[in-house]
Design an enzyme around this catalytic site. Sequence first.
Site, PDB file in Angstrom:
ATOM      1  N   HIS A  65      80.090  -3.090  41.427  1.00 13.36           N
ATOM      2  CA  HIS A  65      79.791  -4.415  40.894  1.00 13.36           C
ATOM      3  C   HIS A  65      80.894  -5.008  40.001  1.00 13.36           C
ATOM      4  CE1 HIS A  65      75.996  -3.300  42.495  1.00 13.36           C
ATOM      5  NE2 HIS A  65      75.624  -2.546  41.490  1.00 13.36           N
ATOM      6  N   LYS A  89      74.821 -15.321  44.792  1.00 11.46           N
ATOM      7  CA  LYS A  89      75.609 -16.478  45.203  1.00 11.46           C
ATOM      8  C   LYS A  89      75.929 -17.342  43.984  1.00 11.46           C
ATOM      9  CE  LYS A  89      75.336 -18.547  49.603  1.00 11.46           C
ATOM     10  NZ  LYS A  89      74.454 -18.829  50.702  1.00 11.46           N
ATOM     11  N   ASP A 132      61.726   9.129  63.349  1.00 12.45           N
ATOM     12  CA  ASP A 132      62.788   9.820  62.624  1.00 12.45           C
ATOM     13  C   ASP A 132      64.094   9.225  63.136  1.00 12.45           C
ATOM     14  OD1 ASP A 132      64.745  11.389  61.627  1.00 12.45           O
ATOM     15  OD2 ASP A 132      63.991  13.296  62.408  1.00 12.45           O
ATOM     16  N   VAL A 133      64.710   8.414  62.297  1.00 10.35           N
ATOM     17  CA  VAL A 133      65.875   7.650  62.770  1.00 10.35           C
ATOM     18  C   VAL A 133      67.080   8.527  63.080  1.00 10.35           C
ATOM     19  CG1 VAL A 133      65.190   5.520  61.599  1.00 10.35           C
ATOM     20  CG2 VAL A 133      66.652   7.165  60.411  1.00 10.35           C
ATOM     21  N   LYS A 149      72.416  -5.381  24.353  1.00 10.23           N
ATOM     22  CA  LYS A 149      72.718  -5.709  25.747  1.00 10.23           C
ATOM     23  C   LYS A 149      73.911  -6.652  25.727  1.00 10.23           C
ATOM     24  CE  LYS A 149      67.972  -6.078  27.150  1.00 10.23           C
ATOM     25  NZ  LYS A 149      66.945  -6.985  27.570  1.00 10.23           N
ATOM     26  N   GLU A 154      73.775  -1.907  28.994  1.00  8.50           N
ATOM     27  CA  GLU A 154      72.322  -2.025  29.100  1.00  8.50           C
ATOM     28  C   GLU A 154      71.650  -1.299  27.942  1.00  8.50           C
ATOM     29  OE1 GLU A 154      70.681  -1.640  33.311  1.00  8.50           O
ATOM     30  OE2 GLU A 154      72.432  -0.363  33.368  1.00  8.50           O
ATOM     31  N   SER A 162      59.650   7.687  58.397  1.00  8.67           N
ATOM     32  CA  SER A 162      59.209   8.987  58.893  1.00  8.67           C
ATOM     33  C   SER A 162      57.754   9.276  58.519  1.00  8.67           C
ATOM     34  CB  SER A 162      60.140  10.087  58.382  1.00  8.67           C
ATOM     35  OG  SER A 162      60.372   9.908  57.018  1.00  8.67           O
ATOM     36  N   LYS A 192      74.616   2.813  29.419  1.00  6.26           N
ATOM     37  CA  LYS A 192      73.155   2.795  29.216  1.00  6.26           C
ATOM     38  C   LYS A 192      72.814   3.168  27.781  1.00  6.26           C
ATOM     39  CE  LYS A 192      71.464   3.785  33.834  1.00  6.26           C
ATOM     40  NZ  LYS A 192      70.831   2.478  33.962  1.00  6.26           N
ATOM     41  N   HIS A 227      73.635  -6.450  45.753  1.00  9.42           N
ATOM     42  CA  HIS A 227      72.636  -7.409  45.277  1.00  9.42           C
ATOM     43  C   HIS A 227      72.951  -7.930  43.886  1.00  9.42           C
ATOM     44  CE1 HIS A 227      71.183  -3.668  43.406  1.00  9.42           C
ATOM     45  NE2 HIS A 227      70.791  -4.474  42.447  1.00  9.42           N
TER      46      HIS A 227
HETATM   47  P1  NDP Z   1      63.442   6.295  48.759  1.00 12.50           P
HETATM   48  O1  NDP Z   1      63.735   7.743  48.731  1.00 12.50           O
HETATM   49  O2  NDP Z   1      62.392   5.748  47.875  1.00 12.50           O
HETATM   50  O3  NDP Z   1      63.053   5.848  50.247  1.00 12.50           O
HETATM   51  C1  NDP Z   1      63.746   6.305  51.387  1.00 12.50           C
HETATM   52  C2  NDP Z   1      62.922   5.992  52.618  1.00 12.50           C
HETATM   53  O4  NDP Z   1      63.597   6.531  53.751  1.00 12.50           O
HETATM   54  C3  NDP Z   1      61.531   6.623  52.625  1.00 12.50           C
HETATM   55  O5  NDP Z   1      60.645   5.683  53.165  1.00 12.50           O
HETATM   56  C4  NDP Z   1      61.717   7.812  53.559  1.00 12.50           C
HETATM   57  O6  NDP Z   1      60.523   8.205  54.184  1.00 12.50           O
HETATM   58  C5  NDP Z   1      62.648   7.230  54.579  1.00 12.50           C
HETATM   59  N1  NDP Z   1      63.328   8.263  55.365  1.00 12.50           N
HETATM   60  C6  NDP Z   1      63.999   9.359  54.924  1.00 12.50           C
HETATM   61  N2  NDP Z   1      64.483  10.055  55.971  1.00 12.50           N
HETATM   62  C7  NDP Z   1      64.102   9.377  57.092  1.00 12.50           C
HETATM   63  C8  NDP Z   1      64.298   9.597  58.486  1.00 12.50           C
HETATM   64  N3  NDP Z   1      64.994  10.640  58.962  1.00 12.50           N
HETATM   65  N4  NDP Z   1      63.778   8.702  59.357  1.00 12.50           N
HETATM   66  C9  NDP Z   1      63.065   7.639  58.922  1.00 12.50           C
HETATM   67  N5  NDP Z   1      62.856   7.382  57.608  1.00 12.50           N
HETATM   68  C10 NDP Z   1      63.362   8.233  56.704  1.00 12.50           C
HETATM   69  O7  NDP Z   1      64.846   5.577  48.510  1.00 12.50           O
HETATM   70  P2  NDP Z   1      65.091   4.103  47.906  1.00 12.50           P
HETATM   71  O8  NDP Z   1      64.156   3.166  48.542  1.00 12.50           O
HETATM   72  O9  NDP Z   1      65.111   4.188  46.436  1.00 12.50           O
HETATM   73  O10 NDP Z   1      66.602   3.814  48.330  1.00 12.50           O
HETATM   74  C11 NDP Z   1      66.981   3.453  49.643  1.00 12.50           C
HETATM   75  C12 NDP Z   1      68.433   3.008  49.638  1.00 12.50           C
HETATM   76  O11 NDP Z   1      68.577   1.872  48.804  1.00 12.50           O
HETATM   77  C13 NDP Z   1      69.403   4.053  49.075  1.00 12.50           C
HETATM   78  O12 NDP Z   1      70.622   3.939  49.769  1.00 12.50           O
HETATM   79  C14 NDP Z   1      69.615   3.615  47.640  1.00 12.50           C
HETATM   80  O13 NDP Z   1      70.863   4.038  47.128  1.00 12.50           O
HETATM   81  C15 NDP Z   1      69.565   2.102  47.807  1.00 12.50           C
HETATM   82  N6  NDP Z   1      69.195   1.388  46.584  1.00 12.50           N
HETATM   83  C16 NDP Z   1      67.979   1.609  46.006  1.00 12.50           C
HETATM   84  C17 NDP Z   1      67.620   0.922  44.867  1.00 12.50           C
HETATM   85  C18 NDP Z   1      66.281   1.120  44.233  1.00 12.50           C
HETATM   86  O14 NDP Z   1      66.052   0.537  43.165  1.00 12.50           O
HETATM   87  N7  NDP Z   1      65.389   1.891  44.821  1.00 12.50           N
HETATM   88  C19 NDP Z   1      68.555  -0.070  44.230  1.00 12.50           C
HETATM   89  C20 NDP Z   1      69.791  -0.242  44.943  1.00 12.50           C
HETATM   90  C21 NDP Z   1      70.082   0.463  46.068  1.00 12.50           C
HETATM   91  P3  NDP Z   1      59.845   9.576  53.669  1.00 12.50           P
HETATM   92  O15 NDP Z   1      59.397   9.309  52.277  1.00 12.50           O
HETATM   93  O16 NDP Z   1      58.742   9.784  54.630  1.00 12.50           O
HETATM   94  O17 NDP Z   1      60.915  10.627  53.748  1.00 12.50           O
END
Ligand code: NDP
Length: 522
Positions: free
Chosen positions: A280, A222, A137-138, A383, A256, A93, A378, A218
């Site tokens: 996990h 494997k 905007d998905v 660990k 952890e 977005s 945590k 993740h």
């Molecule tokens: P963030 O909040 O950092 O990123 C989310 C992204 O989604 C941003 O780029 C945001 O853009 C975008 N976004 C939000 N709403 C929309 C929309 N309507 N259309 C298009 N894009 C949109 O989250 P994370 O990257 O941390 O996490 C993403 C997923 O991964 C989650 O499900 C999380 O649980 C999972 N996850 C994350 C981990 C991590 O370490 N970060 C580890 C394991 C799983 P904008 O900023 O412009 O809103």
Amino acid sequence: MSQFRDDDGDRTVPDVSEPATSGAIDGKVGKVTAEQTSTGTESAETTGGEMEIRTLLILGASGDLTGRLLLPGLGKLIAQGRTQGLSLVGAGSDDWDQDRWRERVDEAFGSCTEGANDAGLRELRKVQENTEYHMVDVTAEGALAELLGSVKGPAAVYFALPPAVSQQACEVLKPEDVPEGTRLVMEKPFGSSLVSAASLNGTLLRLVPEDHIHRVDHFLGKATVFNILGLRFANRLLEPLFSNEHVQKVEIFYDESLALEGRARYYDKAGALRDMIQSHLLQIMALMALNAPATLHERDLRDHIGSVLRASSVKPDFAKSTRRARYTAGEVDGRKIPDYVAEEGIDPARNTETLAEIEVSINNSRWTGVPFILRSGKALGKKQKEAIVTFKPVNHLPTGFKGVDAPTRLRIGFGPDTLRLEIDVNGPGDIFTLDREVMETNLHSADLLPYGEVLDGILTSDPMLSVRGDIAEDCWRIVEPVLKAWEANEVPLEEYAAGSSGPAGWETSRDDTPMRTVDAEA
Ligand code: NDP
């Protein structure tokens, strides 16, 4: 080669475990062959006959997961020549121009060249040069459909978005918007309850078949999977012993030393049970408990994982079968840690646990009566990331031995990846006195980053490491009664000082397994 990954997935993972015949074992696996790699030949089909994924479309391109884990994982995968002809498309977005996105990709790929081969480096450059960014905007009607229609197919659509946004994005998609061969890649958490996971499964299955859905875990590399299977099923010494006839208990720890590390926004709503055990550790438990699959085909393996989880539950006297605790101020590795509730962004009224333990019963003929104790937390002093199988004592110890008779234990360590067998031996000194010896070896690890392994599976259309829909639901079914009992305060929320080994009253917080003193006169 085995490994557990930290929740942020930044441990390296080698891949020696992958069977040399991986393409042949799973008819669907489409590995890039060495020949293809060196010549750069493009093919629309994988070696298994599946359509090869041509585009990786990352939704949430500006997010943390994409920058910190997905792009570096992808970069390493490409640099090793394991994929070719792939287009990378980012979407989000944010109003980013192409240069801003390319900078992000360049920065992530910059650290991926170590161990790269020439074909891989060429491929990496191609992906960098051709990658595109789309602002979208998905959740808006028709927006994702239009984007999907514009990329080279088949595409893998990676939902690196907040879970609620991913769900909404899938709900607005219509089956006809999704070109044939599209893979949908869902991050954790997959739903927040049995009902919501089932509903999300319904939404996804409306769009693509089950084997085109990748529910990412993740944590479960494997190498981890095949290390456990190899140890259990390739060794006559172990294979027949994994049952209630010989095993007293199985413990799976993921303790952890890290505390909150600025993740309050996510963690305070999740807690240790949802964050680690629901997903996990239940998967690891299933691998420790499953019957031997006939083959290493994903169908055989995931059927067996599903069968264990369907037989699993937590006994309803939750004050006995579960424990929860929260850390108070303390010191870990010389770092001062504040009370959990004093951390920024924490709502003490949520009563979020930072240490959880549940005892799972597997109600089948192999395991009935054997407790599987799953614990994760945590800010702990030590660990401890391992599975420990404690065997029953021998039926009769010949009279005349002295010293201590300790149970035989097999310990599979995750990061570092080790195997330890603790056994009784005679001496030293008095040959009648039993003493403890440990036989130890390292297990092999994979050569990809955790998210490289995840993407490898997705791009080769191999759902082996993805969590199947029914299994994702069963994991919620197992923990949901516990979550309800905790919400109703049926189980006290205990405390432990950061840097300690957990509440002193918990058996798993104590270091040693009780030993039985034997006596020559007995
Ligand atoms: P963030 O909040 O950092 O990123 C989310 C992204 O989604 C941003 O780029 C945001 O853009 C975008 N976004 C939000 N709403 C929309 C929309 N309507 N259309 C298009 N894009 C949109 O989250 P994370 O990257 O941390 O996490 C993403 C997923 O991964 C989650 O499900 C999380 O649980 C999972 N996850 C994350 C981990 C991590 O370490 N970060 C580890 C394991 C799983 P904008 O900023 O412009 O809103």
